[in-house]
Write a protein that holds these residues in place. Sequence first.
Motif, short mmCIF file in Angstrom:
data_model
loop_
_atom_site.label_atom_id
_atom_site.label_comp_id
_atom_site.label_asym_id
_atom_site.label_seq_id
_atom_site.Cartn_x
_atom_site.Cartn_y
_atom_site.Cartn_z
N GLU A 90 2.43 -14.64 -6.07
CA GLU A 90 3.30 -14.27 -4.97
C GLU A 90 4.46 -13.40 -5.45
OE1 GLU A 90 3.24 -14.90 -1.60
OE2 GLU A 90 1.16 -15.43 -2.03
N GLU A 91 4.99 -13.72 -6.63
CA GLU A 91 6.10 -12.94 -7.16
C GLU A 91 5.65 -11.52 -7.50
OE1 GLU A 91 10.09 -12.28 -8.38
OE2 GLU A 91 9.02 -13.57 -6.99
N ARG A 92 4.47 -11.39 -8.10
CA ARG A 92 3.95 -10.05 -8.40
C ARG A 92 3.73 -9.28 -7.11
NH1 ARG A 92 0.91 -12.88 -12.48
NH2 ARG A 92 -0.82 -13.11 -11.03
N THR A 93 3.19 -9.96 -6.08
CA THR A 93 2.97 -9.28 -4.80
C THR A 93 4.30 -8.83 -4.19
OG1 THR A 93 1.00 -10.63 -4.43
CG2 THR A 93 1.94 -9.52 -2.53
N ARG A 94 5.31 -9.69 -4.26
CA ARG A 94 6.62 -9.33 -3.70
C ARG A 94 7.24 -8.16 -4.44
NH1 ARG A 94 11.78 -9.65 -4.30
NH2 ARG A 94 11.56 -10.45 -6.40
N ILE A 95 7.14 -8.17 -5.77
CA ILE A 95 7.70 -7.05 -6.54
C ILE A 95 6.96 -5.76 -6.22
CG2 ILE A 95 8.01 -6.17 -8.88
CD1 ILE A 95 8.44 -9.03 -9.80
N GLU A 132 8.15 -4.52 -2.87
CA GLU A 132 9.48 -3.92 -2.95
C GLU A 132 9.41 -2.55 -3.61
OE1 GLU A 132 12.43 -4.87 -1.84
OE2 GLU A 132 11.58 -6.61 -0.83
N MET A 133 8.65 -2.43 -4.68
CA MET A 133 8.51 -1.15 -5.36
C MET A 133 7.90 -0.11 -4.41
SD MET A 133 9.55 -1.46 -8.58
CE MET A 133 8.62 -0.31 -9.58
N HIS A 134 6.91 -0.56 -3.65
CA HIS A 134 6.28 0.37 -2.70
C HIS A 134 7.28 0.83 -1.64
CE1 HIS A 134 4.10 1.27 1.07
NE2 HIS A 134 3.22 1.85 0.27
N ASP A 135 8.06 -0.11 -1.09
CA ASP A 135 9.02 0.26 -0.04
C ASP A 135 10.10 1.20 -0.57
OD1 ASP A 135 7.63 -1.28 1.72
OD2 ASP A 135 8.90 -3.04 1.50
N VAL A 136 10.59 0.90 -1.78
CA VAL A 136 11.67 1.71 -2.32
C VAL A 136 11.18 3.09 -2.72
CG1 VAL A 136 13.29 1.91 -4.24
CG2 VAL A 136 13.03 -0.27 -3.05
N VAL A 137 10.06 3.13 -3.43
CA VAL A 137 9.60 4.40 -3.99
C VAL A 137 8.93 5.27 -2.92
CG1 VAL A 137 8.02 5.44 -5.65
CG2 VAL A 137 9.36 3.43 -6.29
N ALA A 138 8.08 4.65 -2.09
CA ALA A 138 7.28 5.46 -1.17
C ALA A 138 8.15 6.27 -0.23
CB ALA A 138 6.33 4.54 -0.38
N ALA A 196 10.50 -22.29 -7.91
CA ALA A 196 11.94 -22.10 -7.88
C ALA A 196 12.33 -20.71 -8.36
CB ALA A 196 12.63 -23.16 -8.75
N ALA A 197 11.63 -20.22 -9.39
CA ALA A 197 11.95 -18.89 -9.88
C ALA A 197 11.61 -17.83 -8.84
CB ALA A 197 11.17 -18.61 -11.18
N ALA A 198 10.46 -18.01 -8.18
CA ALA A 198 10.10 -17.05 -7.14
C ALA A 198 11.11 -17.08 -5.99
CB ALA A 198 8.69 -17.36 -6.61
N ALA A 199 11.52 -18.29 -5.59
CA ALA A 199 12.49 -18.39 -4.50
C ALA A 199 13.83 -17.79 -4.90
CB ALA A 199 12.67 -19.86 -4.10
#
Length: 443
Positions: free
Chosen positions: A212-217, A220-226, A296-299
Motif C-alpha cells: 500500500e505504501e509503494r502504491t501511495r508513493i 503521489e509521484m504520478h500526480d506531482v510529475v504528470a 503504523a509507518a504507512a499511516a
Amino acid sequence: MTVTGADQDATGMTARRYWWWDRRRSVVLDVALALVSALECVLEGVRFAGTAGVPVPLGVIFGLLVGSVLLVRRRWPIAVVLVAIAVTPAEMGFLMGIVSLYTLAASEVPRRITVVLAGMSLTGTLIVTFVRTRQDVGNAADGDFNPASWYVPLMSLILSLGLTAPPVLFGLYIGARRRLMESLRERADSLERELSLLADRAEERAEWARTEERTRIAREMHDVVAHRVSLMVVHSAALQAVALKDPAKAVKNAALVGDMGRQALTELREMLGVLRSGDPVRPVSMAVPLAAVGVAAAAAAAAGAAEDGPTLAELEALVGQSRQAGMVVELSVEGEPVDAYGPLVEQTAYRVVQEALTNVHKHAAGAKTWVRLAHRRSEVAMQVENGASDGGTADAGLPSGGNGLVGMRERVTALGGVFVSGPTDAGGFRVSAVLPAGVAREG
C-alpha cells in the motif's frame, strides 16, 4: 501404527515403542515388578500348597503364573486387579494387588469401574484379614491374653484399608497430575500454533502495508510529475512554435517552463522529505510486531504527506497554470467551504482536479474545460468536464500509462467517496467525484 505427538520425544524425533510401553525404562520397571511379584507368589504358593494339600510344584507353577500377570498392568489394568482379587483368599499377590490398584486408579479407566474394583479388593482383603487375625488371636489365646470383641474387626479394617486406600489415592493423584500435564502441553502446543499463525498473519499484513505504501508513493509521484511535466511539454511546444515569430512570447513561455520545473522539483523534494524524516513507529504489542510497524509507518507517512499536500485554496492557481498553457478553463465554486475538511479530503479533491486537467492536456488538446466545485454541508463535490477536442490543435505527444483514472478512483473510494467518469454526449469527457466532509483530520 499411527504416530502422534505423544510418540515424539523432546528433540522432535519419533520415539521408539516397545509393544504397549512408551519408554524403555517402563519396560525395565514392569519386568522388575513382575519378577519380584512372581518370586513372592512362588513363596506364597509353596505355603498355600502345603496348607491345601496339593503338590508343591503345582503351587510353584501357579505362583509364577499369577505373579507374572503384573507384566501387563499398563495394557489391561482391570484384568490384573481381577486376578489380584481372585487370589486374595489364597493370601497371595500382595505386591500385585497394591501395584494393580495404583495402576488402575492412575489409568484412563472410568472412575465408577475403579470404585467398584477398589471396593471388591477392600472387601476381599477385609474378609481374609479378619479370618487370619481371628485365627492368630485364637491360637495365641491363653489366660493372660483375652482381647476385646472389637479388636479383631478393628485390626482387620486397619490392615485392609492400609493395603487398599494408599495405592488408590496415590494413583488418583498421579492420574490427575498426568492429565493436567497433558492439558498444559496441549495448551502450549495450541498457543505455539496460534503464535505461528499470528506471525504469518503479521508478515502478510506487513507485506500488505508495504505494498500500500509503494502504491501511495507511486500515485503521489504520478500526480506531482504528470501534471507539471505535461504543462512543461505544452509550453515547450508553444515555445518552439513562436520562438522566431514572437520572441517576447517565447521568453514568457520559457519562464513558465522554468517555473513549472521548479514547482515540480519543490513538490518532489517536499514529498521525499516527508518520507525520509518519518520517525519509525515502535510496536506497543509483541503479538503482531511486523504488522504494527508496517501499518503504523504507512499511516504516519500518509498523514505527513497529507498535512504537507495541496489544499482546495490552491485550486485557483492550478486552473491558472492550465490557462497559461493555452487551455480555456472556467472555474465555478458553489457554497461556502466547510471548516471540518480534513487534509486528506482537500488533497484528494485537489489531485482529482489536477489529474483531470492533465488528461485534458494529453487527450483533448485545445478543448474548452469546465471545473466545478460545490461545498455542501456533509460533502464536497467536484467535476471536470471538457468539450470536444480542437482538431486544429497539434498533439503534444504526451505519453499515457492508463493509471490516471484508476488512481483517482482509488483515492476517492479510500475515503468513502463516489467517483464516476466517462464520455459525454457532446464528444467530451467528464470526471465527477464526491467526498464526505466528515473524514478525520488525521490520517
